[in-house]
Enzyme design. Structure first.
Site, PDB file in Angstrom:
ATOM      1  N   GLU A  91       0.807  -1.216   0.000  1.00 50.97           N
ATOM      2  CA  GLU A  91       0.000   0.000   0.000  1.00 50.97           C
ATOM      3  C   GLU A  91       0.844   1.272   0.000  1.00 50.97           C
ATOM      4  OE1 GLU A  91      -3.165   0.522  -0.332  1.00 50.97           O
ATOM      5  OE2 GLU A  91      -3.793  -1.568  -0.388  1.00 50.97           O
ATOM      6  N   GLU A 122       7.358 -21.868   6.999  1.00 48.11           N
ATOM      7  CA  GLU A 122       7.779 -21.106   8.184  1.00 48.11           C
ATOM      8  C   GLU A 122       8.844 -21.839   8.999  1.00 48.11           C
ATOM      9  OE1 GLU A 122       4.947 -21.981  11.932  1.00 48.11           O
ATOM     10  OE2 GLU A 122       3.985 -20.805  10.362  1.00 48.11           O
TER      11      GLU A 122
END
Length: 312
Positions: A91, A122
């Site tokens: 953004e 992960e």
């Protein structure tokens, strides 16, 4: 002790893994009842964030200082936490016209993990360190690890490698005294407690991560001059709605009518900050851009230098 036993030990006692008896009957609730329960639980998150504000502010100050000197910001995460980081980083260019390389997120499992779960990624600590190396992290940069548990191997390894390279490091987790806080220079611990669905850290933990990442990126950009007051003067005009917003913004700031604002925007390639300076200082687009370059893009300083200090 096997690997599964080691993992079980590392998860034992974590608030994000606990089972809260308050939520034991959610499968028997109506939609309205459960919505009320979730809303009440979510209300706990801002209070938890408030407790971490001093360290959040310290991290932001470090990001601002390094970015002002040419440094970059990298988030590192896996699963939900990593996706929150991707959203925040993505953004920045449209909102503040920053170059795409300035703020980026490193997601365990790569871009494909944004839409397809890659939960096993992960656990790959080698990949975490390799990802930091691939981004050529240096002492000029800031790297922030994001993980609800605070013990995700990919993130811990990435932060350790970033710190080894001299980067300033921080860790955002949702448990107290997390492993991530011990690896990073600055530990941001937002302890939101047990989730409504036990262990589902896309809920309160994800909300907490979003709130903190919003603060880090937004306050950094404000302090670097990407807003004028609370006007989004560096936004990219990418559609009709944003074009209308930009024209209104220029008109509001300068007092010019919409036609004058729109004409200035057209000459300024739809850059509101440049258009404001053109109108207020009565200069052409080239001179406006030069003034903004001289003042590191800070419109308030450019206006003062141009003698247009009447704008508030």
């Amino acid at each position: 002790m096997g690997k599964s036993d080691t993992v079980a030990d590392s998860l034992r006692g974590l608030a994000t893994e606990g089972v809260d008896t308050r939520f034991a009957g959610i499968d028997k609730m109506s939609a309205l009842e459960l919505a009320g329960v979730m809303n009440e639980a979510d209300a706990e998150v801002p209070r938890a964030v408030a407790g971490a504000l001093p360290v959040i502010a310290t991290v932001i100050e470090a990001v601002v200082d390094r970015m002002a000197k040419g440094g970059r910001l990298r988030y590192v995460g896996a699963g939900t936490a990593g996706r929150m980081a991707v959203v925040d980083a993505s953004e920045c260019p449209p909102t503040f016209s920053t170059p795409p390389e300035l703020v980026q997120a490193i997601l365990a499992g790569g871009p494909a993990a944004m839409t397809n779960a890659a939960e096993g990624a992960e656990d790959d600590d080698d990949a975490g360190a390799s990802a930091v190396a691939a981004h050529d992290i240096t002492a000029a940069d800031v790297v922030i690890g994001v993980t609800a548990s605070g013990r995700t191997p990919f993130v811990l390894s990435a932060i350790a490698e970033a710190r080894r390279r001299g980067a300033l490091t921080a860790g955002l987790s949702c448990n107290a005294d997390s492993a991530l806080s011990r690896v990073a220079e600055h530990g941001i611990e937002v302890v939101v407690g047990n989730e409504v669905i036990a262990g589902s850290t896309r809920l309160k933990s994800g909300t907490a991560q979003k709130l903190v990442l919003n603060m880090i990126s937004t306050i950094t950009m404000v302090q670097l001059g990407h807003t004028y007051g609370n006007y989004m003067v560096d936004m990219r005009v990418l559609n009709e709605k944003l074009a209308v917003r930009a024209a209104k913004m220029v008109s509001d700031i300068t007092g010019a009518d919409r036609d004058t604002a729109a004409a200035a925007l057209a000459k300024a390639d739809n850059h509101a900050k440049t258009a404001v300076l053109m109108i207020e200082a009565d200069i052409d687009v080239g001179a406006a851009r030069a003034l903004l370059d001289e003042t590191a893009g800070k419109l308030s300083q450019a206006l003062l230098r141009a003698g247009a200090s009447n704008v508030e």
